[in-house]
Structures are given as structure tokens and as C-alpha cells.
Design a protein around this motif. Structure first.
Motif, PDB file in Angstrom:
ATOM      1  N   MET A  96       0.845  -1.177   0.000  1.00  0.00           N
ATOM      2  CA  MET A  96       0.000   0.000   0.000  1.00  0.00           C
ATOM      3  C   MET A  96       0.895   1.247   0.000  1.00  0.00           C
ATOM      4  O   MET A  96       1.773   1.401   0.819  1.00  0.00           O
ATOM      5  CB  MET A  96      -0.881  -0.021   1.254  1.00  0.00           C
ATOM      6  N   SER A  97       0.646   2.125  -0.941  1.00  0.00           N
ATOM      7  CA  SER A  97       1.453   3.345  -1.044  1.00  0.00           C
ATOM      8  C   SER A  97       0.685   4.518  -0.445  1.00  0.00           C
ATOM      9  O   SER A  97      -0.502   4.694  -0.704  1.00  0.00           O
ATOM     10  CB  SER A  97       1.796   3.566  -2.520  1.00  0.00           C
ATOM     11  N   LEU A  98       1.381   5.268   0.363  1.00  0.00           N
ATOM     12  CA  LEU A  98       0.764   6.436   0.971  1.00  0.00           C
ATOM     13  C   LEU A  98       0.899   7.633   0.035  1.00  0.00           C
ATOM     14  O   LEU A  98       1.961   7.852  -0.535  1.00  0.00           O
ATOM     15  CB  LEU A  98       1.434   6.762   2.309  1.00  0.00           C
ATOM     16  N   GLU A  99      -0.193   8.368  -0.135  1.00  0.00           N
ATOM     17  CA  GLU A  99      -0.133   9.599  -0.931  1.00  0.00           C
ATOM     18  C   GLU A  99       0.700  10.635  -0.194  1.00  0.00           C
ATOM     19  O   GLU A  99       0.579  10.778   1.014  1.00  0.00           O
ATOM     20  CB  GLU A  99      -1.547  10.171  -1.089  1.00  0.00           C
ATOM     21  N   PRO A 100       1.559  11.338  -0.912  1.00  0.00           N
ATOM     22  CA  PRO A 100       2.321  12.388  -0.227  1.00  0.00           C
ATOM     23  C   PRO A 100       1.370  13.467   0.265  1.00  0.00           C
ATOM     24  O   PRO A 100       0.396  13.807  -0.392  1.00  0.00           O
ATOM     25  CB  PRO A 100       3.264  12.921  -1.306  1.00  0.00           C
ATOM     26  N   LYS A 101       1.643  13.955   1.433  1.00  0.00           N
ATOM     27  CA  LYS A 101       0.810  15.007   2.012  1.00  0.00           C
ATOM     28  C   LYS A 101       1.209  16.353   1.443  1.00  0.00           C
ATOM     29  O   LYS A 101       2.382  16.636   1.225  1.00  0.00           O
ATOM     30  CB  LYS A 101       0.954  15.053   3.535  1.00  0.00           C
ATOM     31  N   LEU A 102       0.221  17.168   1.211  1.00  0.00           N
ATOM     32  CA  LEU A 102       0.430  18.547   0.819  1.00  0.00           C
ATOM     33  C   LEU A 102       0.096  19.415   2.017  1.00  0.00           C
ATOM     34  O   LEU A 102      -0.603  18.981   2.930  1.00  0.00           O
ATOM     35  CB  LEU A 102      -0.477  18.908  -0.356  1.00  0.00           C
ATOM     36  N   LEU A 103       0.563  20.620   1.990  1.00  0.00           N
ATOM     37  CA  LEU A 103       0.248  21.575   3.043  1.00  0.00           C
ATOM     38  C   LEU A 103      -0.737  22.599   2.506  1.00  0.00           C
ATOM     39  O   LEU A 103      -0.540  23.133   1.418  1.00  0.00           O
ATOM     40  CB  LEU A 103       1.521  22.279   3.519  1.00  0.00           C
ATOM     41  N   SER A 104      -1.788  22.838   3.260  1.00  0.00           N
ATOM     42  CA  SER A 104      -2.723  23.916   2.962  1.00  0.00           C
ATOM     43  C   SER A 104      -2.522  24.977   4.036  1.00  0.00           C
ATOM     44  O   SER A 104      -2.582  24.679   5.228  1.00  0.00           O
ATOM     45  CB  SER A 104      -4.169  23.416   2.991  1.00  0.00           C
ATOM     46  N   LEU A 105      -2.280  26.203   3.596  1.00  0.00           N
ATOM     47  CA  LEU A 105      -2.012  27.295   4.519  1.00  0.00           C
ATOM     48  C   LEU A 105      -2.845  28.501   4.102  1.00  0.00           C
ATOM     49  O   LEU A 105      -2.898  28.845   2.920  1.00  0.00           O
ATOM     50  CB  LEU A 105      -0.528  27.633   4.476  1.00  0.00           C
ATOM     51  N   VAL A 106      -3.513  29.106   5.070  1.00  0.00           N
ATOM     52  CA  VAL A 106      -4.292  30.323   4.833  1.00  0.00           C
ATOM     53  C   VAL A 106      -3.698  31.426   5.692  1.00  0.00           C
ATOM     54  O   VAL A 106      -3.454  31.224   6.881  1.00  0.00           O
ATOM     55  CB  VAL A 106      -5.787  30.135   5.201  1.00  0.00           C
TER      56      VAL A 106
ATOM     57  N   GLY B 267      -3.463  27.889  -5.443  1.00  0.00           N
ATOM     58  CA  GLY B 267      -4.052  28.759  -4.436  1.00  0.00           C
ATOM     59  C   GLY B 267      -4.922  29.839  -5.009  1.00  0.00           C
ATOM     60  O   GLY B 267      -5.221  29.864  -6.204  1.00  0.00           O
ATOM     61  N   ALA B 268      -5.324  30.733  -4.127  1.00  0.00           N
ATOM     62  CA  ALA B 268      -6.206  31.834  -4.499  1.00  0.00           C
ATOM     63  C   ALA B 268      -5.906  33.026  -3.615  1.00  0.00           C
ATOM     64  O   ALA B 268      -5.475  32.879  -2.471  1.00  0.00           O
ATOM     65  CB  ALA B 268      -7.670  31.414  -4.345  1.00  0.00           C
TER      66      ALA B 268
ATOM     67  N   HIS C 142      -9.657  46.633   0.060  1.00  0.00           N
ATOM     68  CA  HIS C 142      -8.950  47.900   0.239  1.00  0.00           C
ATOM     69  C   HIS C 142      -7.954  47.823   1.391  1.00  0.00           C
ATOM     70  O   HIS C 142      -6.903  48.439   1.342  1.00  0.00           O
ATOM     71  CB  HIS C 142      -9.930  49.045   0.494  1.00  0.00           C
ATOM     72  N   ARG C 143      -8.273  47.046   2.428  1.00  0.00           N
ATOM     73  CA  ARG C 143      -7.442  47.007   3.641  1.00  0.00           C
ATOM     74  C   ARG C 143      -6.659  45.719   3.830  1.00  0.00           C
ATOM     75  O   ARG C 143      -5.686  45.702   4.579  1.00  0.00           O
ATOM     76  CB  ARG C 143      -8.328  47.213   4.871  1.00  0.00           C
ATOM     77  N   PHE C 144      -7.088  44.632   3.200  1.00  0.00           N
ATOM     78  CA  PHE C 144      -6.527  43.326   3.528  1.00  0.00           C
ATOM     79  C   PHE C 144      -6.199  42.482   2.305  1.00  0.00           C
ATOM     80  O   PHE C 144      -6.776  42.667   1.235  1.00  0.00           O
ATOM     81  CB  PHE C 144      -7.518  42.509   4.372  1.00  0.00           C
ATOM     82  N   PHE C 145      -5.315  41.526   2.538  1.00  0.00           N
ATOM     83  CA  PHE C 145      -5.107  40.398   1.641  1.00  0.00           C
ATOM     84  C   PHE C 145      -5.499  39.146   2.418  1.00  0.00           C
ATOM     85  O   PHE C 145      -5.279  39.066   3.631  1.00  0.00           O
ATOM     86  CB  PHE C 145      -3.635  40.234   1.251  1.00  0.00           C
ATOM     87  N   ALA C 146      -6.043  38.180   1.707  1.00  0.00           N
ATOM     88  CA  ALA C 146      -6.238  36.833   2.247  1.00  0.00           C
ATOM     89  C   ALA C 146      -5.814  35.889   1.136  1.00  0.00           C
ATOM     90  O   ALA C 146      -6.111  36.127  -0.036  1.00  0.00           O
ATOM     91  CB  ALA C 146      -7.686  36.593   2.648  1.00  0.00           C
ATOM     92  N   GLN C 147      -5.077  34.856   1.505  1.00  0.00           N
ATOM     93  CA  GLN C 147      -4.576  33.950   0.483  1.00  0.00           C
ATOM     94  C   GLN C 147      -4.542  32.539   1.031  1.00  0.00           C
ATOM     95  O   GLN C 147      -4.265  32.327   2.211  1.00  0.00           O
ATOM     96  CB  GLN C 147      -3.180  34.383   0.042  1.00  0.00           C
ATOM     97  N   ILE C 148      -4.836  31.592   0.147  1.00  0.00           N
ATOM     98  CA  ILE C 148      -4.666  30.182   0.470  1.00  0.00           C
ATOM     99  C   ILE C 148      -3.607  29.640  -0.472  1.00  0.00           C
ATOM    100  O   ILE C 148      -3.607  29.953  -1.659  1.00  0.00           O
ATOM    101  CB  ILE C 148      -5.994  29.394   0.360  1.00  0.00           C
ATOM    102  N   LEU C 149      -2.679  28.878   0.081  1.00  0.00           N
ATOM    103  CA  LEU C 149      -1.622  28.233  -0.674  1.00  0.00           C
ATOM    104  C   LEU C 149      -1.671  26.751  -0.371  1.00  0.00           C
ATOM    105  O   LEU C 149      -1.752  26.355   0.799  1.00  0.00           O
ATOM    106  CB  LEU C 149      -0.249  28.792  -0.268  1.00  0.00           C
ATOM    107  N   GLU C 150      -1.606  25.921  -1.404  1.00  0.00           N
ATOM    108  CA  GLU C 150      -1.637  24.472  -1.221  1.00  0.00           C
ATOM    109  C   GLU C 150      -0.581  23.841  -2.111  1.00  0.00           C
ATOM    110  O   GLU C 150      -0.530  24.121  -3.309  1.00  0.00           O
ATOM    111  CB  GLU C 150      -3.018  23.911  -1.563  1.00  0.00           C
ATOM    112  N   GLY C 151       0.265  23.026  -1.510  1.00  0.00           N
ATOM    113  CA  GLY C 151       1.305  22.375  -2.283  1.00  0.00           C
ATOM    114  C   GLY C 151       2.308  21.689  -1.393  1.00  0.00           C
ATOM    115  O   GLY C 151       2.063  21.473  -0.195  1.00  0.00           O
TER     116      GLY C 151
ATOM    117  N   SER D 135      -5.103  19.071  -3.591  1.00  0.00           N
ATOM    118  CA  SER D 135      -5.436  20.492  -3.592  1.00  0.00           C
ATOM    119  C   SER D 135      -6.905  20.723  -3.941  1.00  0.00           C
ATOM    120  O   SER D 135      -7.475  20.009  -4.769  1.00  0.00           O
ATOM    121  CB  SER D 135      -4.564  21.242  -4.591  1.00  0.00           C
ATOM    122  N   ARG D 136      -7.480  21.727  -3.325  1.00  0.00           N
ATOM    123  CA  ARG D 136      -8.839  22.157  -3.661  1.00  0.00           C
ATOM    124  C   ARG D 136      -8.837  23.143  -4.820  1.00  0.00           C
ATOM    125  O   ARG D 136      -9.881  23.581  -5.265  1.00  0.00           O
ATOM    126  CB  ARG D 136      -9.490  22.814  -2.439  1.00  0.00           C
ATOM    127  N   PHE D 137      -7.646  23.503  -5.313  1.00  0.00           N
ATOM    128  CA  PHE D 137      -7.520  24.533  -6.342  1.00  0.00           C
ATOM    129  C   PHE D 137      -6.736  24.024  -7.553  1.00  0.00           C
ATOM    130  O   PHE D 137      -5.944  24.744  -8.145  1.00  0.00           O
ATOM    131  CB  PHE D 137      -6.865  25.785  -5.749  1.00  0.00           C
TER     132      PHE D 137
END
Length: 144
Positions: A1-11, A45-46, A51-60, A92-94
Motif C-alpha cells: 500500500m502506497s501512501l499519498e504524499p501530504k500537501l500543506l494547505s495554509l491560509v 491557491g487563491a 482595500h485594507r486586507f489580503f487573504a490567500q490560500i496556498l496548497e502544495g 489540492s482544492r484549487f
């Protein structure tokens, strides 16, 4: 059984240091550079900009995501860079988006502002769940 490599999701969320007249030009530069860089690193990601903020999701790959966060933390266009969620994911969700961006999104400022005081363990919360749903809604019909 091979394990899928884990990705990191960061917001993360940050305060924007962009001057209003330069916003669209600077954000276009951010998106253009991010798309090329992220594609080369296998990161998806996305980005949401208000005007005041950034929000970002990164997955990889975890090292690539962490390196990108170090770069973002040094970027003068951001202040108070705050990681609000970090979790391993199996895919990834993206998929197809090296950096999704759909234009200024001022109406979501009320969703981003409360996230500057995240829980210590960075686990899912209703606020970060809502932000991820917003990211997904912005990218729903395609890829870039």
C-alpha cells in the motif's frame, strides 16, 4: 500500500500596505509573478484583495509553501502577516489554479478582519471555513 504524499494547505491574512491609486497595478503584478512562481513550485491557491486586507490560500509541497510564506512575510506590500490555518491535505482544492484572483473583493473585509486573532493551534474554525468557501466560490468555473 502506497501512501499519498501530504500537501500543506495554509491560509494567511495580512494588512495591505498598497496606496489606493496603485492598487490594481500592484495587485496585477502580484498575481502575474505569483502565477509563474507557484506553477514552477507545484503550488496552487487563491488570493482575495480588499482595500485594507489580503487573504490567500496556498496548497502544495510543504517546503514550497513555507518558502513562499517567508517571501510574503518580507514583502513590504504586506503588514501583520497572520497564518490563520495550516493543515495537511491529500489533494489540492484549487487544481488548475497556480493563483486564482477575480478582482477586488471589498465586500469580504468583514470576513477577513476578525481572523487576525487566530486560535493558537491553527485548526479549522467557522471563520477560516467560511474564507475557504469564499476562495472556492471565486474560482468555481475554471482554472488559470
Amino acid at each position: 500500500m502506497s501512501l499519498e504524499p501530504k500537501l500543506l494547505s495554509l491560509v494567511y491574512v495580512s494588512e495591505s500596505r498598497l496606496a489606493r491609486p496603485a492598487d490594481s497595478f500592484e495587485i496585477s503584478k502580484i498575481v502575474e509573478v505569483s502565477r509563474a512562481r507557484n506553477a514552477g513550485l507545484g503550488v496552487a491557491g487563491a488570493l482575495i484583495a480588499t482595500h485594507r486586507f489580503f487573504a490567500q490560500i496556498l496548497e502544495g509541497p510543504p517546503l514550497a509553501v513555507e518558502d513562499l510564506m517567508l517571501s510574503i512575510g518580507r514583502d513590504a506590500r504586506h503588514a501583520i502577516v497572520t497564518v490563520v490555518r495550516r493543515e495537511p491535505i491529500s489533494r489540492s482544492r484549487f487544481v488548475g489554479w497556480s493563483m486564482a484572483y477575480s478582482g477586488p473583493s471589498g465586500y469580504v473585509e468583514r470576513d477577513i478582519a476578525p481572523l487576525f486573532h487566530p486560535p493558537i493551534d491553527l485548526s479549522p474554525t467557522p471563520g477560516t471555513d467560511r474564507l475557504i468557501r469564499l476562495f472556492r466560490a471565486f474560482v468555481a468555473p475554471g482554472g488559470a
